[in-house]
Structure formats: C-alpha cells, structure tokens
Design a protein around this motif. Structure first.
Motif, PDB file in Angstrom:
ATOM      1  N   ASP A 284      14.034  -4.800  18.607  1.00 14.44           N
ATOM      2  CA  ASP A 284      15.345  -5.207  18.092  1.00 14.44           C
ATOM      3  C   ASP A 284      16.392  -4.130  18.370  1.00 14.44           C
ATOM      4  N   ALA A 285      15.998  -2.884  18.143  1.00 16.57           N
ATOM      5  CA  ALA A 285      16.920  -1.769  18.378  1.00 16.57           C
ATOM      6  C   ALA A 285      17.237  -1.632  19.860  1.00 16.57           C
ATOM      7  N   LEU A 286      16.215  -1.802  20.697  1.00 13.07           N
ATOM      8  CA  LEU A 286      16.422  -1.674  22.142  1.00 13.07           C
ATOM      9  C   LEU A 286      17.333  -2.780  22.660  1.00 13.07           C
ATOM     10  N   ALA A 287      17.144  -3.998  22.155  1.00  7.51           N
ATOM     11  CA  ALA A 287      18.009  -5.107  22.569  1.00  7.51           C
ATOM     12  C   ALA A 287      19.457  -4.818  22.203  1.00  7.51           C
ATOM     13  N   HIS A 288      19.667  -4.245  21.020  1.00  6.56           N
ATOM     14  CA  HIS A 288      21.023  -3.930  20.566  1.00  6.56           C
ATOM     15  C   HIS A 288      21.663  -2.853  21.446  1.00  6.56           C
ATOM     16  N   VAL A 289      20.902  -1.793  21.703  1.00  8.04           N
ATOM     17  CA  VAL A 289      21.436  -0.679  22.499  1.00  8.04           C
ATOM     18  C   VAL A 289      21.709  -1.116  23.933  1.00  8.04           C
ATOM     19  N   ARG A 290      20.772  -1.827  24.526  1.00  6.75           N
ATOM     20  CA  ARG A 290      20.974  -2.281  25.893  1.00  6.75           C
ATOM     21  C   ARG A 290      22.183  -3.209  25.982  1.00  6.75           C
ATOM     22  N   MET A 291      22.384  -4.053  24.975  1.00  4.20           N
ATOM     23  CA  MET A 291      23.557  -4.928  24.958  1.00  4.20           C
ATOM     24  C   MET A 291      24.837  -4.094  24.995  1.00  4.20           C
ATOM     25  N   TYR A 292      24.870  -3.015  24.204  1.00  3.95           N
ATOM     26  CA  TYR A 292      26.056  -2.154  24.175  1.00  3.95           C
ATOM     27  C   TYR A 292      26.299  -1.504  25.534  1.00  3.95           C
ATOM     28  N   LEU A 293      25.246  -0.998  26.144  1.00  4.29           N
ATOM     29  CA  LEU A 293      25.413  -0.307  27.422  1.00  4.29           C
ATOM     30  C   LEU A 293      25.813  -1.271  28.535  1.00  4.29           C
ATOM     31  N   VAL A 294      25.258  -2.463  28.523  1.00  5.72           N
ATOM     32  CA  VAL A 294      25.648  -3.460  29.536  1.00  5.72           C
ATOM     33  C   VAL A 294      27.104  -3.874  29.343  1.00  5.72           C
ATOM     34  N   ALA A 295      27.520  -4.055  28.090  1.00  5.33           N
ATOM     35  CA  ALA A 295      28.912  -4.423  27.817  1.00  5.33           C
ATOM     36  C   ALA A 295      29.872  -3.341  28.289  1.00  5.33           C
ATOM     37  N   GLU A 296      29.520  -2.077  28.039  1.00  8.74           N
ATOM     38  CA  GLU A 296      30.368  -0.977  28.497  1.00  8.74           C
ATOM     39  C   GLU A 296      30.442  -0.957  30.014  1.00  8.74           C
ATOM     40  N   ARG A 297      29.327  -1.278  30.658  1.00 12.73           N
ATOM     41  CA  ARG A 297      29.306  -1.290  32.122  1.00 12.73           C
ATOM     42  C   ARG A 297      30.204  -2.398  32.662  1.00 12.73           C
ATOM     43  N   ILE A 298      30.138  -3.565  32.059  1.00 16.75           N
ATOM     44  CA  ILE A 298      30.987  -4.679  32.489  1.00 16.75           C
ATOM     45  C   ILE A 298      32.453  -4.319  32.295  1.00 16.75           C
ATOM     46  N   GLY A 299      32.757  -3.662  31.166  1.00 21.80           N
ATOM     47  CA  GLY A 299      34.149  -3.342  30.846  1.00 21.80           C
ATOM     48  C   GLY A 299      34.723  -2.189  31.639  1.00 21.80           C
ATOM     49  N   GLU A 300      33.861  -1.297  32.164  1.00 17.67           N
ATOM     50  CA  GLU A 300      34.364  -0.075  32.781  1.00 17.67           C
ATOM     51  C   GLU A 300      34.103   0.019  34.286  1.00 17.67           C
ATOM     52  N   GLN A 301      33.154  -0.766  34.791  1.00 15.74           N
ATOM     53  CA  GLN A 301      32.819  -0.680  36.200  1.00 15.74           C
ATOM     54  C   GLN A 301      33.171  -1.984  36.907  1.00 15.74           C
ATOM     55  N   ASP A 319      15.548 -14.014  24.267  1.00 15.63           N
ATOM     56  CA  ASP A 319      15.257 -14.403  22.886  1.00 15.63           C
ATOM     57  C   ASP A 319      16.238 -13.786  21.891  1.00 15.63           C
ATOM     58  N   TYR A 320      17.321 -13.195  22.384  1.00 14.85           N
ATOM     59  CA  TYR A 320      18.388 -12.668  21.529  1.00 14.85           C
ATOM     60  C   TYR A 320      19.700 -13.372  21.889  1.00 14.85           C
ATOM     61  N   PRO A 321      19.827 -14.662  21.537  1.00 19.17           N
ATOM     62  CA  PRO A 321      20.985 -15.450  21.988  1.00 19.17           C
ATOM     63  C   PRO A 321      22.331 -14.908  21.505  1.00 19.17           C
ATOM     64  N   LYS A 322      22.349 -14.245  20.348  1.00 14.82           N
ATOM     65  CA  LYS A 322      23.615 -13.687  19.867  1.00 14.82           C
ATOM     66  C   LYS A 322      24.163 -12.666  20.863  1.00 14.82           C
ATOM     67  N   TYR A 323      23.268 -11.864  21.433  1.00 11.89           N
ATOM     68  CA  TYR A 323      23.674 -10.842  22.391  1.00 11.89           C
ATOM     69  C   TYR A 323      23.941 -11.442  23.770  1.00 11.89           C
ATOM     70  N   THR A 324      23.038 -12.303  24.224  1.00 10.81           N
ATOM     71  CA  THR A 324      23.210 -12.867  25.562  1.00 10.81           C
ATOM     72  C   THR A 324      24.438 -13.772  25.632  1.00 10.81           C
ATOM     73  N   ASP A 325      24.718 -14.512  24.552  1.00 14.73           N
ATOM     74  CA  ASP A 325      25.917 -15.359  24.529  1.00 14.73           C
ATOM     75  C   ASP A 325      27.172 -14.500  24.620  1.00 14.73           C
ATOM     76  N   PHE A 326      27.182 -13.383  23.884  1.00 13.23           N
ATOM     77  CA  PHE A 326      28.342 -12.489  23.939  1.00 13.23           C
ATOM     78  C   PHE A 326      28.523 -11.906  25.326  1.00 13.23           C
ATOM     79  N   LEU A 327      27.440 -11.398  25.920  1.00 15.27           N
ATOM     80  CA  LEU A 327      27.549 -10.786  27.247  1.00 15.27           C
ATOM     81  C   LEU A 327      27.981 -11.802  28.295  1.00 15.27           C
ATOM     82  N   THR A 328      27.473 -13.038  28.190  1.00 12.60           N
ATOM     83  CA  THR A 328      27.886 -14.083  29.131  1.00 12.60           C
ATOM     84  C   THR A 328      29.370 -14.382  28.978  1.00 12.60           C
TER      85      THR A 328
END
Length: 484
Positions: A284-301, A319-328
């Motif tokens: 759960d923690a890894l999914a949260h952290v990876r979501m943050y890092l991917v979002a920063e990458r999308i926003g900055e690169q 299996d974490y639709p809240k995160y994948t929906d946001f990133l999409t």
C-alpha cells in the motif's frame, strides 16, 4: 421454505452502504468575514496535481453558516479563510457547531460536537508552535552557508509538540507531517554539510536518517498518506546529497534554476530517488509513493520521458483504481496542453481594465509568464527577460505576464515596483487562476511559448536565463522559412 441467499446478501450489502453514508451538518458563526470566503476542502489524492473538491460555505450577514454534508466515513477536511486553514474532523451522522473569531483564526476556534476536547488540544498545539516555523526558516538559511544552526533540533521540537497534543487525536496526521518535515530537514542538511565541510561523512549521515525514518514509522502507509508532499521532498533532497546539482552547475558554468537542473540531470536524479523505495515494505505504501513519483514525472518532464513509468504503474498497480484513475486523468490533462495542441483561450484584464485575449496575439510568438512577487525564482528571471524583450521585435515576440498573486493590491504594487515593459494581466485566485490551472501549472515560474498559429510550441521547458534564445532562434527561423 426456500431462501434466496443471493437476495439476502444483496439486501445486507445494500443496507451496509446506505448506513455508511449519512447526512452531517457543519454550522456555526464567525464575527466577520469581509471580502473573504469560507471554504471547506477535501484532501485530494495528490496535493498539487489532483482536482480539488471545495464547498463554499454561505455566510449570512449576521455571520452564521449551515452546510449539509454527505459523509461516508470518518475523515479530516480543512476550513480555509484565504491562506489560513483549520482542520475539521467529520464522522457520519455527527453534527458540528464551530465558532470562529476571524482575527485569531486559525487559533481560538471552538467546536461543539466532538466526543472529546480535540479542538482545545489543536489550539494548544498551534499556540505552542507559534513562531517555530519562522525560526526553522531562519535556520535553513544558516545550513546553506555552513553556519552552526539548530535546524534539526527545532524540527524535532515541533514534532514532539505535535506528538504531545495530537498523536492520540483525529488530528494525528499533523503529527505525522511534522515527522516528515523533520526528516526532510535532516536530509537537506546532509547536502549542505557535504558541500561546506571537507571531512563530513555523507554516507553515515544518510544511513542515520534512514534509521530514524524507520524508527518513526515514516515509510508506513499511514505516515506517507498523511504527508502533503513529504515523500516527494524526501526523495528529492536525498538525490541532491550525491552532489548532482553541483556537478551540473559546474558543467554549465552558470547558476541554473532548479527546474533546469531537474530536466538536465533527470536520469541521475531519478536513479537516486528510486533508491528510497528500497526502504518501503508495505505494498500500500509503495503504491502511494510510486503514484507520487509518477505524477511528479508527468508534471515536470516531457511525456516522452514520463510515459514509460506511467504505463508501468498502470500495469503493476491496477488494483489501486483511486491512484490509476488519477494518473490517467492527469496524464491526459498534460497531453492536452503538450506542444502542438491549441493554446488555452483567455480573456484577462490589465491594470486599466482593458481585456486581453489569446487571440489578440495571433501572428506572433507569445511567451506566457505565470509569476508572483513573492516568487524569488520568478524575479531572478526578469533581467534576462528584459534582454530577450529588447532582442526581438514585437512582431516576433510578445511576453504576457499572468499573475498568480492572491491580492490584487499586492499585484498592483508589484508591477509598479518591477516596472517590466511587457503586458501585465491579473484575474485573481492565486494558484487557482483559470488559465494557470487550464495549463496544469504546478508551481511558478511557469512558462508557455505559443506559436504564431496559436498552438503550444514549448511547455515549461524554456527559461530566459538558460535556453530561451537558442530554442527561440530555431523556432523563429523555422517559422519564417515556412512563410516564404
């Protein structure tokens, strides 16, 4: 008698969900509000890039308010008056009555409806940390130049105060956030100590921070979810402890902005940021952290760089639709303002009240500059922007500055103080300014270059102090050749 067990299960499940969502009310009074607005905000998935859900609370002339809310589970929301905020703990079916004294806000707020004196405990926390954040900022300046300082002692003092008042309350998130802030300051101090002291043991200092982080539970899901940008900052400053910033500056022999360094040294910085993930054990923690890092990458690169990690995340954490929906959502939003897409239309007044639109500048390149007078990196670009403003004619290039200042009077003072010759526009709302949010701006300075056909030419990857002239000369030549 035959029983329809499927129907029984459906009824039980339906009853469960109905009972979990209950109406609650948030009522109360405020002695005066003036031109400000009282807002109740839910915590978004990502502090900077996710859509924000706000409820504007109507306040009567007598200063009373009453808002009905659908609450599914206990949660913290935040009351805002301008930039000042106060946490509210909501539970299904519970009604809260809040008394606010505007001049004291967020201190001295009283809440009726809690089962315990949580409002008094939060108020005691605010009063005990008063002035501490200012002291911490002063100590940050000392570590930058290698002076003796009390930075980490003060940040530890802050989380100890939060622990005393808030750890066993619904406001526990503030305690966890204070731990995150403390650890980030410890990591930041490693970079500066390594730079300023020849015999500083950087490796041991890093190991010490990770040990403390584990002892304080920083890498748990509960802690990481409570952070605003804690894991982003921790990984960012950890990567900086390897001297990457100094190496890039030395290679370019100039004082580059942080934004430019992060783009130039992306690969090296990202490799170090990902090392932090090795200390995270919960999925759960890894999914949260990876979501943050991917979002920063999308926003900055660029999307070319961001797409592989984005697609990997969607597959690994489906299996974490809240995160994948946001990133999409965020990926598609950034894609909609990538080079080649139409520029965002706007209609914004200048200081005289004259309306300027994007269409007014068709036929020339336009550099949109989102800025504010409190943003030091914005101000540092001004001398270089004046150079390019003089270098190119108005038939070739116009600069249009759109302010992210909250207070219009401050904006007026700023444009008079800096006296920049290019177009100055203001529509209010700070970081919620419509054109800024339409371009998915996450911070300032933020630059969009629009071509003469009204399409986005470059998306926040140019700086007057760094690469603007080289990039623009190429684009201008290409455009002129296309017109022949």
């Amino acid at each position: 008698m035959a029983f329809n067990y499927r129907l029984i299960i459906l009824i039980v499940v339906s009853t469960f969900f109905v009972s979990c969502t209950q109406e609650s009310t948030l009522s109360g009074s405020i002695d005066y509000l003036g031109d400000a607005v009282l807002i109740l905000q839910e915590k978004p998935v990502h502090y900077k890039y996710a859509p924000v859900s706000n409820d504007t609370i109507p306040v009567t002339d007598e200063g009373t308010f009453d808002l009905s809310l659908s609450v599914e589970q206990p949660e913290l929301r935040t009351l805002y008056i301008n930039d000042a905020s106060y946490p509210v703990y909501l539970t299904p079916g519970n009604n809260l009555s809040i008394t606010i004294t505007r001049s004291d806000f967020p201190k001295n707020v009283r809440v009726e409806g809690y089962s315990q004196d949580w409002d008094e405990r939060y108020d005691a926390y605010l009063r005990e940390i008063e002035g501490l954040d200012s002291q911490i900022l002063q100590e940050v300046e000392k570590i930058k130049v290698g002076e003796e300082n009390q930075l980490t002692n003060l940040s530890k003092q802050k989380y100890k105060i939060a622990e005393k008042h808030l750890k066993e309350t619904p406001f526990r998130d503030y305690y966890l956030q204070a731990i995150g802030e403390h650890l980030v300051f410890k990591v930041r101090s490693i970079e500066y100590n390594g730079r300023n002291f020849d015999h500083f043991d950087t490796d041991s200092a890093r190991a010490s921070v990770f040990n403390e982080a584990k002892e304080l539970g920083f890498f748990t899901f509960e802690s990481l979810k409570a952070q605003r940008a804690g894991i982003r900052d921790f990984t960012h400053y950890y990567a900086r402890t390897f001297g990457i910033y100094d190496s890039v500056k030395a290679d370019y022999e100039m004082d580059l902005s942080e934004h430019d360094i992060k783009r130039i040294a992306y690969k090296s910085l990202n490799e170090k940021r990902l090392e932090v993930l090795e200390h995270i054990e919960e999925r759960d923690a890894l999914a949260h952290v990876r979501m943050y890092l991917v979002a920063e990458r999308i926003g900055e690169q660029s999307l070319e760089i961001a797409t592989p990690s984005y697609e990997d995340y969607l597959e690994e954490f489906s299996d974490y639709p809240k995160y994948t929906d946001f990133l999409t959502y965020f990926y598609n939003e950034i894609k909609s303002v990538s080079p080649g897409q139409p520029a965002v239309p706007f209609a914004i007044p200048d200081i005289n009240g004259d309306i300027h639109t994007m269409e007014d500048y068709r036929g020339k390149f336009v550099l949109l500059d989102f800025w504010a007078g409190w943003c030091q990196p914005c101000l540092e670009e001004f001398p270089h922007m004046r150079d390019i403003y003089e270098r190119y004619s108005r038939d070739e290039l116009e600069i249009v500055a759109i302010s992210n200042e909250v207070d219009s009077l401050v904006w007026v003072q700023d444009i008079k103080r800096f006296d920049n010759p290019w177009v100055q526009l203001y529509s209010g709302d700070g970081f919620q300014e419509k054109t800024f949010t339409a371009y998915k701006g996450g911070g300032i300075p933020f630059y969009i270059l629009v071509d003469p056909d009204g399409k986005i030419a470059r998306y926040n990857d140019i700086r007057a102090s760094f690469n603007f002239t080289t990039v623009f000369d190429s684009l201008l030549t290409e455009y002129k050749n296309s017109q022949e």
